[in-house]
Design an enzyme around this catalytic site. Structure first.
Site, short mmCIF file in Angstrom:
data_model
loop_
_atom_site.label_atom_id
_atom_site.label_comp_id
_atom_site.label_asym_id
_atom_site.label_seq_id
_atom_site.Cartn_x
_atom_site.Cartn_y
_atom_site.Cartn_z
N HIS A 1 0.84 -1.20 0.00
CA HIS A 1 0.00 0.00 0.00
C HIS A 1 0.87 1.24 0.00
CE1 HIS A 1 -3.55 2.47 0.73
NE2 HIS A 1 -2.76 3.19 1.51
N ARG B 1 -13.78 13.71 7.47
CA ARG B 1 -12.47 14.36 7.55
C ARG B 1 -12.22 15.23 6.33
NH1 ARG B 1 -8.75 9.47 7.88
NH2 ARG B 1 -7.11 11.03 7.67
N ASP C 1 -14.63 3.53 8.69
CA ASP C 1 -13.57 4.32 8.05
C ASP C 1 -14.13 5.14 6.91
OD1 ASP C 1 -10.77 5.05 7.41
OD2 ASP C 1 -11.27 3.98 5.57
N SER D 1 -6.83 4.58 9.32
CA SER D 1 -7.63 4.42 8.11
C SER D 1 -6.99 3.40 7.17
CB SER D 1 -7.77 5.78 7.41
OG SER D 1 -8.43 5.64 6.17
N LYS E 1 -8.33 -0.81 6.73
CA LYS E 1 -8.72 -1.37 5.42
C LYS E 1 -7.85 -2.56 5.07
CE LYS E 1 -8.71 2.69 3.48
NZ LYS E 1 -8.96 3.97 2.80
#
Lengths: 434, 434
Positions: B82, B168, B161, B183, B187
């Site tokens: 990621h 946000r 989330d 966050s 995930k």
């Protein structure tokens, strides 16, 4: 302009300009900007503060969001007094008639109690028949006739402040100096005042726990006034114990009445005289503050303040005899004594705990819509610095139902700290700003 | 428990305990706590941060708010990669097939682009026919067969989330290290992974502008993983210029394809190999990182990564020939050159500005619901450190409609800083955490 960009700039410590402040205040008041953006902005303000320019602009926008009072048809200088909220603070009931008796025009627009602090309207409404829901015409004509009228805030005045305050209350953004300053000053400046005397409380029973914060708040409010060409003076006063002995609506009316008969507690009398003197001086009744102090004292000693309050109570539908015959006021049905487990000197009386105990018995509100019980409350039997024996009564709780009384008693017992050493004497009036 | 008390405690820098974090996350997800309280809380978190315990608990609550993937029926170690989001970052398209070709099981669950950064799903969908809306069964069976599948995030995964991120986004609380960390990790950890390699970007084109913040984010994510018994490693990599030369969806697919044919830009190739090596090592394919690096390089050089990507494209309905015949990809209809007004060395290429220029022409989204144009984007012709002449082409803008192109061209010209001195060489991989 995007609200998220304004939030980000404030978050990053930048100053918002006039247009940007108008954008969010007006947009929020009109319901075009959602609560969730404004609450984030308010929290950013909590952390980053506001410049003097920003806070003045915010105040102006809040004033502009609603109606403003025009008192120019009434001759004389209009002066109000406002306290940031304390426990046992019934000075408005004493100060306003003392100043009005001296010739000051006192348009006293007050609020209701919330949390551990009481409100002037609630206290006055414990007097049988007393009405605060006057029309504007009634308000003006009583002001012209008696120089003093007590009234609640109209919802048409500073609606932006009303909306913001409700949001702050549920988002932990109440305790922000610029937000408090602009909230107070917008409401007061929308009243058509010429001058304002502020009583900024500091200590365990006040919003401001530290003197440095209280000073910053006082300076900010005086500055807002100056930029609007209004005379504003602020006293910073101690709220590390309740003011006077009585906490609770009818109980405080009784103590205010005794004080106007010159038989009140020393601290309450002293602060009331100083606040009244400042109003008389700013009201241009006397050329010097010294002369104003003498006049306030004369009006206390000769009973003119006391008679003024009686006239006002009668004019507003209340029974003025209640000021002499306390049995005409709502009375509690039970009393619970709280005694000291040990001998020594009272070193601290946590005013917030006393206020919370009183609220617990029904004297105050946790939420705006809560009903209050005018009869209940707390009477202190000892104050800071006093020597007590083991088993001495520290205070008495006056209640109308048993529920919550034991919890309140424990809270009150914890509020009293007793130590072997006599504590240093504390100043009541700590500073003058403005 | 009252939400306002939790906001106040966080505002005052206190640590919220497990029950308190569950209370607000679960209450918000169920719609019982309003947006305006959570946005105030998020802003308080922005200023006061979260402890490691708090951020782990928040991550767990977000995972628990929805479904989690069970990949235990598929043999092999599941490893994902990621990136925190950069400009021109197409490493997923390169790294995932390189690792899968080595035997790692790569369940690549990706997002879409927002703001100036692109998303893997958008890039893949520029390949004609490519589908990312697979069922969970299709996803599992492709993973078992090919070791790699690209899929979008289900809305049933970490709905807390999703809701928090939307809030946000409009309240200037995106750039908070614990909120970003939880966050991302919620995930990823809901995907049934055994290990995770993170690419934390730092620089002008990244959320994290400072290395110290990037390090804190990396450490926090590695810590969350450790407390969940997952192997997590993070590279902190430079995003002070776009990665590679291509920015824009189809343009990035072309560059990824060239890179998998070992004809890609040096920086992109180097970072992709290192990320793939970490995945291979954490996937327990090789006993040492050195051997993993050798295997990643072998899979690049011998074309096994390239062939793996073609197989995956075909399996997901796309035309694999598009990787060789770029004319099968969506193509722009116009090109606008941007030249340097002066000679010198390229010292800075503001990656965020390049990303914004690309978005302006349609390559990205300002809002989630915006459509994107897969054909458009920017190709850099020079990178930091290169010597250029006055009039040299700095980059080319590929567009399908004239609107916004001139503004994009100006933005891109401003993004390039040209100086007389050759700038110091910059490290691409700055740090390894975990």
């Amino acid at each position: 302009m995007r609200t998220v960009d304004l939030i980000q700039r404030k978050r990053d410590g930048e100053e918002l300009d006039k247009e940007e402040i108008s954008y969010w205040v007006d947009g929020y008041t009109r319901g075009e900007i959602p609560d969730y953006q404004i609450s984030a902005l308010l929290m950013a303000v909590f952390f980053k503060g506001m410049t003097d320019r920003e806070v003045s602009r915010l105040t102006e926008c809040m004033i502009g969001s609603g109606e403003t009072l025009d008192l120019s048809s009434i001759p004389g200088v209009k002066v109000d007094k406002h306290s940031t909220g304390g426990v046992g603070d019934k000075t408005s009931l004493i100060v306003a008639p003392l100043a009005a008796a001296a010739g000051v025009i006192v348009p006293m627009i007050s609020g209701r109690g919330l949390g551990h602090t009481g409100g002037t309207l609630d206290k006055l409404e414990s007097i049988p028949g007393f009405r605060t829901d006057l029309t504007l015409d009634q308000f003006r004509s009583q002001l012209a006739e008696l120089g003093l009228c007590f009234i609640g805030q109209s919802e048409e005045v500073t609606p932006a402040d009303g909306k913001l305050y409700s949001l702050r209350d549920v988002t932990a953004t109440v305790e922000s100096v610029p937000l408090i300053a602009s909230s107070i000053m917008s409401k007061k400046m929308a009243e058509g005042l010429d001058a304002l005397v502020l009583d900024v409380k500091v200590g365990t029973g006040a919003f401001m726990k530290k003197q440095v914060d209280a000073r910053r708040l006082a300076q900010m409010m005086v500055g807002i006034g100056r930029r609007m060409d209004k005379k504003v003076q602020a006293l910073i006063t101690d709220m590390n114990q309740p003011l006077g002995y009585a906490v609770g609506n009818a109980l405080e009316v009784m103590e205010a009445s005794q004080t106007l008969m010159n038989q009140g507690p020393a601290d309450l009398t002293r602060l009331s005289l100083e606040l009244a003197a400042r109003m008389i001086f700013l009201g241009k009744i006397t050329p010097t503050l010294e002369e104003a102090r003498a006049l306030a004292e004369k009006n206390l000693v000769d009973g003119s303040g006391y008679r003024k309050l009686k006239q006002v109570i009668e004019a507003q539908g209340g029974n003025p005899q209640a000021l002499d015959k306390f049995e005409l006021l709502p009375n509690a049905i039970g009393v619970r004594e709280v005694s000291s487990p040990r001998a020594g000197y009272v070193s601290v009386i946590n005013a917030e705990d006393i206020g919370r105990a009183s609220t617990l018995m029904g004297a105050g509100r946790d939420r705006k819509e809560d009903a209050i019980d005018p009869a209940v409350g707390v009477i202190l039997e000892a104050k800071v610095g006093e020597k007590i024996d083991a088993g001495s009564v520290l205070c008495r709780l006056y209640y109308t139902r048993e529920e919550g009384v034991e919890e309140a008693a424990e809270m009150v017992e914890d509020a009293f700290h007793v130590s072997a050493q006599k504590p240093d004497e504390r100043e009541l009036i700590l500073e003058v700003v403005g």
